[in-house]
Design a protein around this motif. Structure first.
Motif, short mmCIF file in Angstrom:
data_model
loop_
_atom_site.label_atom_id
_atom_site.label_comp_id
_atom_site.label_asym_id
_atom_site.label_seq_id
_atom_site.Cartn_x
_atom_site.Cartn_y
_atom_site.Cartn_z
N GLY A 244 96.48 -56.33 -18.49
CA GLY A 244 96.68 -56.87 -20.23
C GLY A 244 97.18 -58.48 -20.05
O GLY A 244 97.55 -58.60 -21.12
N THR A 245 97.00 -58.88 -18.65
CA THR A 245 97.50 -60.39 -18.77
C THR A 245 96.16 -61.15 -18.54
O THR A 245 95.15 -60.70 -17.94
CB THR A 245 98.60 -60.76 -17.75
OG1 THR A 245 97.93 -60.59 -16.49
CG2 THR A 245 99.64 -59.97 -17.94
N GLY A 246 96.22 -62.29 -18.98
CA GLY A 246 94.98 -63.19 -18.70
C GLY A 246 94.50 -63.39 -17.22
O GLY A 246 95.31 -63.41 -16.56
N VAL A 247 93.04 -63.40 -17.15
CA VAL A 247 92.57 -63.47 -15.93
C VAL A 247 92.02 -64.95 -15.74
O VAL A 247 91.08 -65.14 -16.67
CB VAL A 247 91.40 -62.39 -15.62
CG1 VAL A 247 90.65 -62.64 -14.26
CG2 VAL A 247 92.32 -61.12 -15.67
N ARG A 248 92.16 -65.59 -14.74
CA ARG A 248 91.63 -66.81 -14.59
C ARG A 248 91.01 -67.03 -13.20
O ARG A 248 91.39 -66.41 -12.22
CB ARG A 248 92.60 -68.09 -14.79
CG ARG A 248 93.16 -67.85 -16.27
CD ARG A 248 91.79 -68.50 -17.33
NE ARG A 248 92.44 -68.58 -18.68
CZ ARG A 248 92.53 -67.71 -19.42
NH1 ARG A 248 92.04 -66.29 -19.09
NH2 ARG A 248 93.10 -67.71 -20.61
N CYS B 246 82.69 -75.22 -11.66
CA CYS B 246 83.29 -75.27 -10.53
C CYS B 246 84.46 -74.16 -10.65
O CYS B 246 85.57 -74.29 -11.13
CB CYS B 246 84.22 -76.46 -10.50
SG CYS B 246 83.04 -77.96 -9.98
N GLY B 247 84.24 -73.16 -9.62
CA GLY B 247 85.45 -72.18 -9.70
C GLY B 247 84.72 -71.12 -8.55
O GLY B 247 83.51 -71.62 -7.84
N TYR B 248 85.32 -70.12 -8.31
CA TYR B 248 84.98 -69.20 -7.09
C TYR B 248 84.02 -67.92 -7.51
O TYR B 248 83.63 -67.35 -6.63
CB TYR B 248 86.21 -68.84 -6.41
CG TYR B 248 87.04 -70.15 -5.79
CD1 TYR B 248 86.14 -70.98 -4.93
CD2 TYR B 248 88.43 -69.94 -5.61
CE1 TYR B 248 86.99 -71.99 -4.27
CE2 TYR B 248 89.10 -70.81 -5.03
CZ TYR B 248 88.43 -71.87 -4.35
OH TYR B 248 89.27 -72.92 -3.53
N GLY B 249 83.98 -67.76 -8.72
CA GLY B 249 83.33 -66.40 -8.87
C GLY B 249 84.11 -65.23 -9.51
O GLY B 249 83.50 -64.25 -9.60
N ALA C 282 90.82 -64.07 -23.17
CA ALA C 282 91.26 -63.07 -22.09
C ALA C 282 91.06 -63.38 -20.75
O ALA C 282 91.97 -62.91 -19.84
CB ALA C 282 90.78 -61.74 -22.58
N SER C 283 89.88 -63.62 -20.47
CA SER C 283 89.16 -63.78 -18.94
C SER C 283 88.32 -64.94 -18.92
O SER C 283 87.63 -65.14 -19.92
CB SER C 283 88.57 -62.33 -18.74
OG SER C 283 88.37 -62.52 -17.46
N LEU C 284 88.52 -65.76 -17.93
CA LEU C 284 87.51 -66.73 -17.76
C LEU C 284 87.21 -66.88 -16.33
O LEU C 284 88.13 -67.18 -15.44
CB LEU C 284 87.80 -68.12 -18.15
CG LEU C 284 87.48 -68.48 -19.64
CD1 LEU C 284 88.31 -70.01 -20.11
CD2 LEU C 284 85.98 -68.57 -20.06
N SER D 114 94.63 -62.08 -12.48
CA SER D 114 95.66 -61.88 -13.64
C SER D 114 96.93 -62.76 -13.47
O SER D 114 97.17 -63.15 -12.34
CB SER D 114 95.77 -60.76 -13.83
OG SER D 114 96.79 -60.09 -12.96
N VAL D 115 97.59 -63.02 -14.64
CA VAL D 115 98.99 -63.72 -14.41
C VAL D 115 99.54 -63.05 -13.43
O VAL D 115 100.44 -63.37 -12.71
CB VAL D 115 99.51 -63.87 -15.76
CG1 VAL D 115 100.69 -64.37 -15.79
CG2 VAL D 115 98.53 -64.76 -16.55
N LEU D 116 99.68 -61.72 -13.74
CA LEU D 116 100.71 -60.93 -13.07
C LEU D 116 100.49 -60.75 -11.35
O LEU D 116 101.29 -60.81 -10.26
CB LEU D 116 100.73 -59.43 -13.33
CG LEU D 116 101.29 -59.26 -14.62
CD1 LEU D 116 101.49 -57.65 -15.10
CD2 LEU D 116 102.90 -59.96 -14.93
N GLU D 117 99.06 -61.06 -11.16
CA GLU D 117 98.59 -60.73 -9.58
C GLU D 117 98.88 -62.25 -8.87
O GLU D 117 99.44 -62.43 -7.84
CB GLU D 117 96.98 -60.63 -9.77
CG GLU D 117 96.66 -59.25 -10.05
CD GLU D 117 95.31 -59.33 -10.03
OE1 GLU D 117 94.68 -58.26 -9.24
OE2 GLU D 117 94.29 -60.06 -10.45
N VAL D 118 98.87 -63.46 -9.81
CA VAL D 118 99.38 -64.65 -9.30
C VAL D 118 100.67 -64.64 -9.03
O VAL D 118 101.21 -65.04 -7.96
CB VAL D 118 99.14 -65.65 -10.16
CG1 VAL D 118 99.65 -67.01 -9.76
CG2 VAL D 118 97.54 -66.00 -10.27
#
Length: 340
Positions: free
Chosen positions: A228-232, A263-266, A299-301, A270-274
């Motif tokens: 439910g939290t944003g994924v980056r 430029c990212g890792y692919g 929601a997710s990028l 989520s916020v909670l995972e961080v």
């Protein structure tokens, strides 16, 4: 084909915003790779001490054409890495004119100074925010439709368009690097994210873990994501800085080719995972305050970064969330020592 060796011998690289977070890491990466560097920064969010003593420094605005002409002549500038700008998405929603001024109007002035001064290579700090909320699931490739949902993304996209048109009309090439979520700090703790009141999640979380904040706000718990939290997609700032060095080499070697690359890792967290990772690394429990979504947050990028890997041979060295947190934490502790 251009010669990197002759460029290094004859020319310097101007880093705008080189006293700021990402810019200061780019300065170190360029110096480590043997390039001559100069910096311009207005020090609104940057720090003079973040620029090494042996790097020529100019305090000023990138829209100051007379100053830019002098820098280009004095330092024999052959390429510009452009990091100067405003980067807070919610602020762009509440104060759009600031973002169109700092990120678009001033970038136009900087590009004009580059053309007038004979600077032929330009690397632009763009953003995944130019994509807005993609229609597809999973990592986003560069050909995804760019439909920004906030003024920050729009202000950066307009600069990408300017670079495209200028490269068509002049002897000039560019690389627009679309960042996902930049985090961490130099592994040797030479520089890091130092801005007071920063909004980067990992920066905020390690501040909370060290008692500099009482809690961390979680903006949105009802996104269409697993928890439910944003994924980056969190990319280590030193891996990002290395991508700029590779981009510069590519522009010099192939002056007729321009690029726009993710430029990212692919993959994302989520916020909670961080926050769980920060708890794990610090062996402390951060207080989490669940809050409403912020305006303009998708929601997710996550990035499809296959193009930059294939085109430049870019290979991340720090693709590990706990490593990113560990480096951010070490820098935050060093900042505390500086304050003492």
């Amino acid at each position: 084909m251009g010669s990197i060796e002759s460029f290094r011998a004859e020319r310097s690289v101007l880093v705008t915003g080189g006293a700021g977070y990402i810019g200061s890491h780019a300065v170190l990466a360029l110096k480590d790779a043997g390039w001559k560097v100069a910096v311009i920064d207005n020090l609104v969010t940057g720090f003079r001490w973040a620029v090494p003593d042996d790097v020529p420094f100019y305090e000023g605005d990138i829209a100051d054409g007379d100053l830019l002409a002098r820098i280009i002549a004095e330092q024999q500038i052959g390429a510009i890495l452009h990091f100067a700008g405003s980067v807070v998405v919610p602020e762009s929603v509440s104060d759009p004119l600031k973002y169109y001024s700092n990120n678009t109007v001033k970038s136009r002035a900087l590009i004009e100074s580059a053309i007038q001064g004979g600077v032929k290579h330009f690397i632009f700090s763009s953003t995944a925010a130019t994509y807005g909320t993609p229609d597809r699931d999973g990592p986003i490739p560069e050909d995804t439709a760019q439909k920004p949902i906030n003024p920050y993304g729009t202000s950066k996209l307009m600069t990408e368009w300017m670079l495209r048109d200028v490269a068509f009309a002049h002897d000039f090439n560019y690389c627009a690097l679309r960042y996902f979520n930049v985090a961490g700090a130099d592994p040797q703790a030479r520089t890091g994210q130092s801005t007071a009141g920063a909004t980067h999640l990992i920066k905020v979380a390690v501040e909370a873990a060290l008692g500099k904040r009482e809690s961390v706000a979680v903006f949105g718990t009802d996104f269409d994501t697993p928890d439910g939290t944003g994924v980056r997609d969190y990319i280590h700032v030193s891996d990002l800085a290395h991508a700029h060095v590779l981009a510069l080499e590519a522009l010099v070697e192939n002056p007729k080719e321009s690029h726009f690359l993710n430029c990212g890792y692919g993959h994302g967290y989520s916020v909670l995972e961080v926050l769980d990772a920060v708890d794990r690394v610090t062996n402390r429990k951060i207080v989490r305050i669940l809050s409403d979504r912020r305006a303009g947050d998708p929601a997710s990028l996550t990035a499809d970064s296959s193009a930059i890997r294939a085109r430049f041979g870019w290979e991340p060295r720090h693709d590990d969330l706990d490593t990113i947190v560990t480096h951010a934490l070490a820098w935050e502790r060093r900042l505390s020592e500086r304050a003492d």
